[in-house]
Design a protein around this motif. Structure first.
Motif, PDB file in Angstrom:
ATOM      1  N   SER A 110       0.836  -1.193   0.000  1.00  0.00           N
ATOM      2  CA  SER A 110       0.000   0.000   0.000  1.00  0.00           C
ATOM      3  C   SER A 110       0.877   1.251   0.000  1.00  0.00           C
ATOM      4  O   SER A 110       1.830   1.365   0.769  1.00  0.00           O
ATOM      5  CB  SER A 110      -0.916  -0.006   1.220  1.00  0.00           C
ATOM      6  OG  SER A 110      -1.587   1.221   1.355  1.00  0.00           O
ATOM      7  N   GLN A 111       0.533   2.181  -0.866  1.00  0.00           N
ATOM      8  CA  GLN A 111       1.311   3.397  -0.972  1.00  0.00           C
ATOM      9  C   GLN A 111       1.132   4.297   0.235  1.00  0.00           C
ATOM     10  O   GLN A 111       2.051   5.040   0.598  1.00  0.00           O
ATOM     11  CB  GLN A 111       0.901   4.151  -2.253  1.00  0.00           C
ATOM     12  CG  GLN A 111       1.672   5.422  -2.517  1.00  0.00           C
ATOM     13  CD  GLN A 111       1.232   6.088  -3.807  1.00  0.00           C
ATOM     14  OE1 GLN A 111       0.466   5.519  -4.568  1.00  0.00           O
ATOM     15  NE2 GLN A 111       1.723   7.296  -4.046  1.00  0.00           N
ATOM     16  N   GLU A 112      -0.001   4.235   0.892  1.00  0.00           N
ATOM     17  CA  GLU A 112      -0.286   5.128   2.013  1.00  0.00           C
ATOM     18  C   GLU A 112       0.024   4.501   3.360  1.00  0.00           C
ATOM     19  O   GLU A 112       0.655   5.115   4.206  1.00  0.00           O
ATOM     20  CB  GLU A 112      -1.760   5.562   1.958  1.00  0.00           C
ATOM     21  CG  GLU A 112      -2.174   6.212   0.654  1.00  0.00           C
ATOM     22  CD  GLU A 112      -1.433   7.502   0.372  1.00  0.00           C
ATOM     23  OE1 GLU A 112      -0.934   8.116   1.333  1.00  0.00           O
ATOM     24  OE2 GLU A 112      -1.348   7.882  -0.813  1.00  0.00           O
ATOM     25  N   SER A 113      -0.417   3.251   3.577  1.00  0.00           N
ATOM     26  CA  SER A 113      -0.233   2.624   4.893  1.00  0.00           C
ATOM     27  C   SER A 113       0.967   1.703   4.963  1.00  0.00           C
ATOM     28  O   SER A 113       1.428   1.373   6.055  1.00  0.00           O
ATOM     29  CB  SER A 113      -1.501   1.836   5.262  1.00  0.00           C
ATOM     30  OG  SER A 113      -1.705   0.777   4.346  1.00  0.00           O
ATOM     31  N   GLY A 114       1.468   1.230   3.807  1.00  0.00           N
ATOM     32  CA  GLY A 114       2.595   0.310   3.812  1.00  0.00           C
ATOM     33  C   GLY A 114       2.225  -1.131   4.075  1.00  0.00           C
ATOM     34  O   GLY A 114       3.118  -1.978   4.183  1.00  0.00           O
ATOM     35  N   ASP A 115       0.934  -1.456   4.139  1.00  0.00           N
ATOM     36  CA  ASP A 115       0.513  -2.837   4.373  1.00  0.00           C
ATOM     37  C   ASP A 115       0.702  -3.672   3.107  1.00  0.00           C
ATOM     38  O   ASP A 115       0.562  -3.192   1.986  1.00  0.00           O
ATOM     39  CB  ASP A 115      -0.961  -2.876   4.793  1.00  0.00           C
ATOM     40  CG  ASP A 115      -1.200  -2.171   6.121  1.00  0.00           C
ATOM     41  OD1 ASP A 115      -0.240  -2.074   6.902  1.00  0.00           O
ATOM     42  OD2 ASP A 115      -2.345  -1.717   6.351  1.00  0.00           O
ATOM     43  N   LYS A 116       0.988  -4.953   3.320  1.00  0.00           N
ATOM     44  CA  LYS A 116       1.122  -5.882   2.204  1.00  0.00           C
ATOM     45  C   LYS A 116      -0.258  -6.416   1.836  1.00  0.00           C
ATOM     46  O   LYS A 116      -1.053  -6.755   2.711  1.00  0.00           O
ATOM     47  CB  LYS A 116       2.056  -7.028   2.573  1.00  0.00           C
ATOM     48  CG  LYS A 116       3.495  -6.585   2.830  1.00  0.00           C
ATOM     49  CD  LYS A 116       4.384  -7.759   3.181  1.00  0.00           C
ATOM     50  CE  LYS A 116       5.822  -7.316   3.407  1.00  0.00           C
ATOM     51  NZ  LYS A 116       6.711  -8.456   3.755  1.00  0.00           N
ATOM     52  N   ALA A 117      -0.483  -6.514   0.558  1.00  0.00           N
ATOM     53  CA  ALA A 117      -1.807  -6.906   0.094  1.00  0.00           C
ATOM     54  C   ALA A 117      -1.668  -7.639  -1.241  1.00  0.00           C
ATOM     55  O   ALA A 117      -0.613  -7.623  -1.885  1.00  0.00           O
ATOM     56  CB  ALA A 117      -2.707  -5.681  -0.070  1.00  0.00           C
ATOM     57  N   VAL A 118      -2.779  -8.296  -1.626  1.00  0.00           N
ATOM     58  CA  VAL A 118      -2.840  -8.975  -2.921  1.00  0.00           C
ATOM     59  C   VAL A 118      -3.762  -8.229  -3.883  1.00  0.00           C
ATOM     60  O   VAL A 118      -3.720  -8.474  -5.081  1.00  0.00           O
ATOM     61  CB  VAL A 118      -3.314 -10.431  -2.756  1.00  0.00           C
ATOM     62  CG1 VAL A 118      -2.271 -11.245  -2.011  1.00  0.00           C
ATOM     63  CG2 VAL A 118      -4.658 -10.497  -2.046  1.00  0.00           C
ATOM     64  N   VAL A 119      -4.587  -7.338  -3.364  1.00  0.00           N
ATOM     65  CA  VAL A 119      -5.460  -6.498  -4.179  1.00  0.00           C
ATOM     66  C   VAL A 119      -5.387  -5.080  -3.646  1.00  0.00           C
ATOM     67  O   VAL A 119      -5.533  -4.864  -2.432  1.00  0.00           O
ATOM     68  CB  VAL A 119      -6.920  -6.993  -4.160  1.00  0.00           C
ATOM     69  CG1 VAL A 119      -7.807  -6.069  -4.988  1.00  0.00           C
ATOM     70  CG2 VAL A 119      -7.037  -8.413  -4.682  1.00  0.00           C
ATOM     71  N   ILE A 120      -5.146  -4.115  -4.523  1.00  0.00           N
ATOM     72  CA  ILE A 120      -5.129  -2.701  -4.157  1.00  0.00           C
ATOM     73  C   ILE A 120      -6.029  -1.955  -5.128  1.00  0.00           C
ATOM     74  O   ILE A 120      -5.847  -2.032  -6.342  1.00  0.00           O
ATOM     75  CB  ILE A 120      -3.707  -2.109  -4.183  1.00  0.00           C
ATOM     76  CG1 ILE A 120      -2.837  -2.744  -3.093  1.00  0.00           C
ATOM     77  CG2 ILE A 120      -3.764  -0.598  -3.990  1.00  0.00           C
ATOM     78  CD1 ILE A 120      -1.436  -2.192  -3.022  1.00  0.00           C
ATOM     79  N   GLN A 121      -7.004  -1.246  -4.570  1.00  0.00           N
ATOM     80  CA  GLN A 121      -7.931  -0.459  -5.381  1.00  0.00           C
ATOM     81  C   GLN A 121      -7.832   0.997  -4.976  1.00  0.00           C
ATOM     82  O   GLN A 121      -8.073   1.350  -3.824  1.00  0.00           O
ATOM     83  CB  GLN A 121      -9.367  -0.960  -5.205  1.00  0.00           C
ATOM     84  CG  GLN A 121     -10.413  -0.123  -5.941  1.00  0.00           C
ATOM     85  CD  GLN A 121     -11.817  -0.637  -5.727  1.00  0.00           C
ATOM     86  OE1 GLN A 121     -12.047  -1.842  -5.674  1.00  0.00           O
ATOM     87  NE2 GLN A 121     -12.772   0.271  -5.599  1.00  0.00           N
TER      88      GLN A 121
END
Length: 393
Positions: A110-121
């Motif tokens: 995530s560009q804002e929170s830095g969390d790792k994810a498999v889907v970013i909207q």
């Protein structure tokens, strides 16, 4: 309610009540048919969801193998799959590849929170405001015909291949690959960034407001993600592909990836079927009643018009001697333009309509107007009951 909204409501009400409510009846009938069709599909999905087994990721292989053996097939034979409900934890597919790539898993950040994810909207919405300005009538037209201009939204969606694993098990030997190809179901995303930024006005913005055009006032940025380690439920068709379990969405089921359990989904669909059934019955009954009333009303008007036409043909309207003398006098006498009958434009205005009271027709034309199926004043178009002969003192 603004004047624009009042104009729209008045226009829609007049359109709906035209032809003695026939338009409203047709609209209600269309809504009832849509509700019945939606009820049919929802009840079918509910039946399928109730029959679908709710399993863990580790039980998938045995469930699918038992289903394949009951149909006389083996794992190597391509199968259409089985509808299942799987509860698992989100993990990147690269984490189980078994190579050096698993040390650096292919995930999104995530560009804002830095969390790792498999889907970013990421969604960016431009919010517009509008002032009527000196030429506000143009904005009134746009308000009626183009209300969707008030917001302009752009959405970007990034995904990587991911799987569902059973929580708490390591190493993760059993998993199911999530195939999102062709799926239009909503995703259980988590909002990690939500900010509204004002837009600084420019000289062009002043001109837009001056001439009644829409101008931007704010920019809303949102970021939603499907993070790693989130427990979700997958509802879809599960099958083996090259020896690996894969689940994909089913078009007949309104769920694919969700946070709800099977019981919660069943309760939600059961409530939706009840609402759709009741709405279909109510809307259907109202449409039948309104259409029946409009049909009977127009049928009676047509019969009355036909009866009047037959009487008019059998007994043509006769004018007594006094009236014929009056007509002859009016035909020979010079009549000012402001006192001519608005229908024949040859005789003097002599009859006033009731209840509107307009004195615009001669006696003969007033009688012909009264004998119409729906007699209306030629000036105000109000329905009239009769006419009164006006005599000069």
């Amino acid at each position: 309610m603004s004047s624009n909204e009042q104009a729209v409501v008045s226009l829609l009400s007049q359109l709906a009540l035209s032809f003695d409510g026939a338009v409203l009846g047709v609209a209600l009938a269309y809504a009832a048919v849509r509700s019945v069709l939606k009820y049919t599909s929802t009840s079918s999905a509910l039946c399928k969801l109730r029959k679908a087994p709710s399993v863990q990721v580790s039980d998938l292989r045995s469930i699918l193998a038992a289903d394949a053996s009951s149909e006389g097939s083996n794992e190597s034979r391509p199968s259409d799959g089985k509808l299942v409900i799987v509860r698992g934890t989100v993990e990147a597919k690269s984490a189980i590849d078994g190579s050096w790539k698993s040390l650096r898993p292919n995930v999104l950040v995530s560009q804002e929170s830095g969390d790792k994810a498999v889907v970013i909207q990421r969604t960016q919405t431009c919010i517009y405001n509008e002032w009527k300005g000196f030429f506000g009538w143009t904005s009134d037209l746009r308000t009626i015909f183009a209300r969707s201009w008030r917001e302009q939204e752009s959405t970007s969606l990034r995904t990587v291949s991911f799987i569902l694993v059973e929580a708490g098990k390591w190493p993760q030997m059993d998993f199911v690959v999530v195939n999102m190809d062709g799926s239009r179901h909503p995703l259980p995303l988590t909002t990690v960034y939500h900010q509204l930024q004002p837009v600084n006005p420019s000289p062009y913005t002043f001109l837009q407001a001056l001439f009644g055009h829409e101008y931007p006032v704010g920019l809303l940025d949102e970021e939603k993600i499907l993070p790693l380690g989130k427990d979700i439920t997958a509802v879809g068709i599960c099958s083996f592909k090259n020896g690996i379990a894969e689940i994909k969405s089913c078009k007949d089921i309104p769920y694919f990836l969700t946070e709800m359990t099977k019981d919660q989904m069943v309760v939600d669909l059961a409530f939706s079927t009840k609402v759709l059934l009741v709405s279909g019955i109510v809307l259907g009954s109202l449409s039948i009643g309104i259409l029946g009333y409009a049909l009977v009303r127009n049928w009676n008007r047509w019969k009355e018009w036909r009866h009047n036409r037959q009487q008019q043909r059998a007994n043509p309207p006769a004018i007594d001697d006094s009236e014929s003398q009056i007509v002859s006098e009016e035909d020979t006498t010079d009549v000012p333009d402001g006192q001519l009958c608005v229908i024949c434009l040859t005789r003097r205005r002599r009859s006033a309509f009731i209840p509107c009271g307009h004195l615009v027709c001669c006696h003969i034309c007033a009688i012909s107007v009264e004998r119409e199926v729906t007699p209306k004043c030629p000036v105000c178009r109000q329905e009239i009951r009769t006419s009164v002969r006006i005599y000069d003192s």
